[in-house]
Design a protein around this motif. Structure first.
Motif, short mmCIF file in Angstrom:
data_model
loop_
_atom_site.label_atom_id
_atom_site.label_comp_id
_atom_site.label_asym_id
_atom_site.label_seq_id
_atom_site.Cartn_x
_atom_site.Cartn_y
_atom_site.Cartn_z
N ASN A 231 13.71 7.99 -45.95
CA ASN A 231 13.55 9.09 -47.47
C ASN A 231 12.26 8.69 -48.04
N GLU A 232 12.21 8.63 -47.15
CA GLU A 232 10.05 8.63 -47.40
C GLU A 232 9.60 9.69 -48.60
N CYS A 233 8.77 9.59 -49.53
CA CYS A 233 9.09 10.53 -50.35
C CYS A 233 7.38 11.14 -49.79
N ALA A 234 6.41 11.20 -48.87
CA ALA A 234 5.53 12.22 -48.64
C ALA A 234 6.20 12.24 -47.17
N TYR A 235 7.29 12.58 -46.87
CA TYR A 235 8.20 13.38 -45.77
C TYR A 235 8.37 14.89 -46.25
N TYR A 236 9.17 14.63 -47.27
CA TYR A 236 9.81 15.79 -47.61
C TYR A 236 9.45 16.85 -46.77
N GLU A 237 8.15 17.06 -47.39
CA GLU A 237 7.19 18.48 -47.43
C GLU A 237 6.96 18.63 -45.86
N LYS A 238 7.19 17.52 -44.76
CA LYS A 238 7.08 17.81 -43.19
C LYS A 238 8.48 17.44 -42.51
N GLY A 239 9.18 17.61 -43.06
CA GLY A 239 10.94 18.27 -42.72
C GLY A 239 10.93 17.12 -42.36
N ILE A 240 11.05 15.82 -43.03
CA ILE A 240 11.17 14.22 -42.11
C ILE A 240 12.66 13.52 -43.48
N ALA A 241 13.60 13.25 -43.01
CA ALA A 241 14.13 12.62 -43.89
C ALA A 241 14.62 10.94 -43.13
N LEU A 242 13.95 10.59 -41.69
CA LEU A 242 13.86 9.80 -41.18
C LEU A 242 13.62 9.50 -40.13
N SER A 243 13.09 9.09 -39.37
CA SER A 243 12.69 8.47 -37.75
C SER A 243 14.18 7.76 -37.08
N LEU A 244 13.82 7.72 -36.21
CA LEU A 244 14.98 6.93 -35.20
C LEU A 244 13.79 6.50 -34.20
N ALA A 245 14.12 4.82 -34.02
CA ALA A 245 13.54 4.28 -32.38
C ALA A 245 14.44 3.56 -31.91
N ARG A 246 14.11 3.28 -30.62
CA ARG A 246 14.53 2.54 -29.80
C ARG A 246 13.94 1.12 -29.21
N LYS A 247 15.28 -0.07 -29.71
CA LYS A 247 14.18 -1.18 -29.64
C LYS A 247 14.14 -1.53 -28.61
N ARG A 248 13.37 -2.78 -27.75
CA ARG A 248 13.67 -3.28 -26.76
C ARG A 248 11.75 -4.53 -26.87
N CYS A 249 11.93 -5.45 -25.67
CA CYS A 249 11.34 -6.46 -25.36
C CYS A 249 9.93 -6.15 -24.52
N VAL A 250 8.97 -6.79 -24.99
CA VAL A 250 7.67 -6.67 -24.45
C VAL A 250 6.99 -7.46 -24.41
N ASP A 251 7.36 -8.20 -22.70
CA ASP A 251 6.22 -9.45 -22.20
C ASP A 251 5.31 -8.86 -22.55
N ILE A 252 4.04 -10.07 -23.68
CA ILE A 252 2.67 -9.97 -23.40
C ILE A 252 2.03 -11.30 -22.88
N PRO A 253 0.82 -11.03 -21.73
CA PRO A 253 -0.01 -12.50 -21.68
C PRO A 253 -0.78 -12.62 -21.96
N PRO A 254 -0.76 -14.25 -21.55
CA PRO A 254 -2.02 -14.62 -22.06
C PRO A 254 -3.41 -14.13 -22.57
N LEU A 255 -3.63 -14.53 -23.28
CA LEU A 255 -5.27 -13.48 -24.00
C LEU A 255 -5.93 -14.58 -24.12
N GLN A 256 -7.56 -13.76 -24.28
CA GLN A 256 -8.10 -14.76 -23.97
C GLN A 256 -9.98 -14.01 -23.83
N VAL A 257 -11.04 -14.06 -24.48
CA VAL A 257 -11.63 -13.31 -24.65
C VAL A 257 -12.28 -13.39 -23.39
N GLN A 258 -13.58 -12.41 -22.78
CA GLN A 258 -14.50 -12.35 -21.71
C GLN A 258 -15.06 -13.10 -22.30
N THR A 259 -15.89 -13.88 -21.19
CA THR A 259 -17.50 -14.89 -21.19
C THR A 259 -17.87 -14.13 -21.04
#
Length: 331
Positions: free
Chosen positions: A287-315
Motif C-alpha cells: 500500500n505504498e502511497c506513491a505506487y498507486y499511479e504505477k499500478g502497484i499495490a504491493l511487491s512479492l519476493a522470495r527469501k534465500r540465504c546468500v553466502d558472503i566471502p571474507p572481504l578486505q581492501v586490496q593492497t
C-alpha cells in the motif's frame, strides 16, 4: 574450510544523495544537515571523500515526488543516452547532470559507492535495495548495519535487473544501494525515522572507513529478498479505477509470509479477495502511497540465504597490478 579472502579496490569516493523524490523528507533534511556541518581543520577523512547531493532540487522546493517525471526511473542506459529536445522533462535533464557528476554510469570514472536515501509509507523498517545479490561491498555493509542496529529490522532487497536496465540513481556508482525507511507519510518528517536514517548513513560511512583501513570482514550468510513480481489493485474494466483496498489482515505486514489463499484485498463492497499464487512469497511496499499511479499495490519476493566471502581492501601492489591488467585488456 575457510574461504579465501576476496580483495577489492578501496572506496575513495562515496556519494550520499537525498531528495531524489522531493517529498521524502528524511533524506532531504539529512543531506541539508550534513551539508551544514563543516569539518574542523584536521578532521577531514583522509580515507574517503564524501559528496552530499540534493538530487532533485526543483521537486524538493515544491515538496513533490517529481515535477514532470519520476527521476528515480531515469537512469537506464536508454534514458541516459537518448535524444534531448526543448520538451524533455526536467528530471531527464537532471539525470544527465547527476550521471556527469557521479558517473558516467558503467565507467571507471564513476564514484565508488552511491547511497540514495528514500522514505516509504509502507511498514518496511530499514531496507537496503540493490541490483546485485553478489556485490560483496553492499552485502557486507548490509550485515554491518544489521549488527550495529539490532533493535531495528534491517533487510536487503534485490532487484534482479541487468546494469543497463537498472533505472534508479544508485546504479550510477561502481557499487550502490538505496536506503529505504518507513513508515513515514510523504511530505512529513518523523524524528524517529530521520534518526534511523542518520544512524544508517553513519554506520555505512564507518564501514567504509574500516574497509579502507584494511579491516578483514569475516565470511557469513545473509538473508536476501529477491523481487519476483508486482501486484496491482483490482480495477474496473471500464474506468480503470481501483475496486478494492489492501485487506486489513495484510496491511502493515511487510515481509510476513503470504500463503496461497490468504486474504489479499477487500473490495469496497466488503468482499475478501484471496492470494491466488502457487507459492508462499514475502510482500513488501504494501500500500505504498506513491505506487498507486504505477499500478502497484504491493511487491512479492522470495527469501534465500546468500553466502558472503571474507572481504578486505586490496593492497597498493594489488591495486596497481589490477590496473595494469585493466589497461592491457583495453589494448
Amino acid at each position: 574450510m575457510e574461504r579465501k579472502v576476496v580483495r577489492l579496490p578501496g572506496l575513495s569516493r562515496i556519494a550520499v544523495c537525498g531528495g531524489t523524490h522531493g517529498n521524502e523528507l528524511s533524506g532531504v533534511y539529512l543531506v541539508r544537515e550534513l551539508l551544514k556541518v563543516e569539518k574542523k581543520p584536521g578532521e577531514e577523512d583522509e580515507l574517503a571523500s564524501v559528496l552530499m547531493v540534493l538530487s532533485n532540487p526543483r521537486a524538493v522546493q515544491q515538496c513533490r515526488r517529481y515535477t514532470e517525471t519520476d527521476l528515480n526511473r531515469c537512469f537506464t542506459h536508454a534514458t541516459l543516452s537518448g535524444p534531448l529536445s526543448d520538451r524533455t522533462p526536467y528530471e531527464i535533464i537532471r539525470s544527465r547532470e547527476l550521471n556527469s557528476l557521479l558517473g558516467p554510469k558503467g565507467s571507471s570514472e564513476a564514484v565508488d559507492l552511491v547511497c540514495d536515501l528514500h522514505n516509504t509509507t509502507a511498514n518496511m523498517g530499514l531496507c537496503l535495495i540493490a541490483y546485485s545479490d553478489c556485490d560483496w561491498i553492499c552485502l557486507h555493509i548490509f550485515r554491518y548495519l544489521q549488527r550495529q542496529m539490532p533493535d531495528i529490522p534491517v533487510r536487503y532487497i534485490h532487484f534482479n535487473l541487468p546494469p543497463k536496465e537498472a533505472y534508479s540513481l544508485e546504479s550510477v556508482g561502481k557499487h550502490g544501494f538505496a536506503i529505504e525507511i518507513g513508515p513515514q507519510p510523504h511530505g512529513v518528517v518523523r524524528s524517529n525515522i530521520y534518526t534511523m536514517m542518520k544512524a544508517g548513513v553513519q554506520h555505512m560511512k564507518d564501514w567504509v572507513r574500516l574497509f579502507n583501513s584494511g579491516t578483514i570482514f569475516e565470511e557469513g550468510c545473509v538473508e536476501v529478498y529477491t523481487m519476483v513480481k508486482n501486484v496491482d489493485y483490482p480495477r474496473d474494466c471500464d474506468t480503470h479505477n481501483i475496486t478494492a483496498a489492501i485487506h486489513p489482515q495484510l496491511q502493515d505486514r511487510d515481509f510476513c509470509l503470504l500463503h496461497p489463499n490468504d486474504p489479499l484485498f477487500q473490495t469496497f463492497s466488503g468482499d475478501t479477495l484471496r492470494y491466488k499464487g502457487t507459492e508462499p512469497l514475502y510482500p513488501f511496499f504494501i500500500n505504498e502511497c506513491a505506487y498507486y499511479e504505477k499500478g502497484i499495490a504491493l511487491s512479492l519476493a522470495r527469501k534465500r540465504c546468500v553466502d558472503i566471502p571474507p572481504l578486505q581492501v586490496q593492497t597498493e601492489a594489488e591495486r596497481q597490478e589490477s590496473e595494469r591488467g585493466f589497461v592491457s585488456e583495453e589494448e
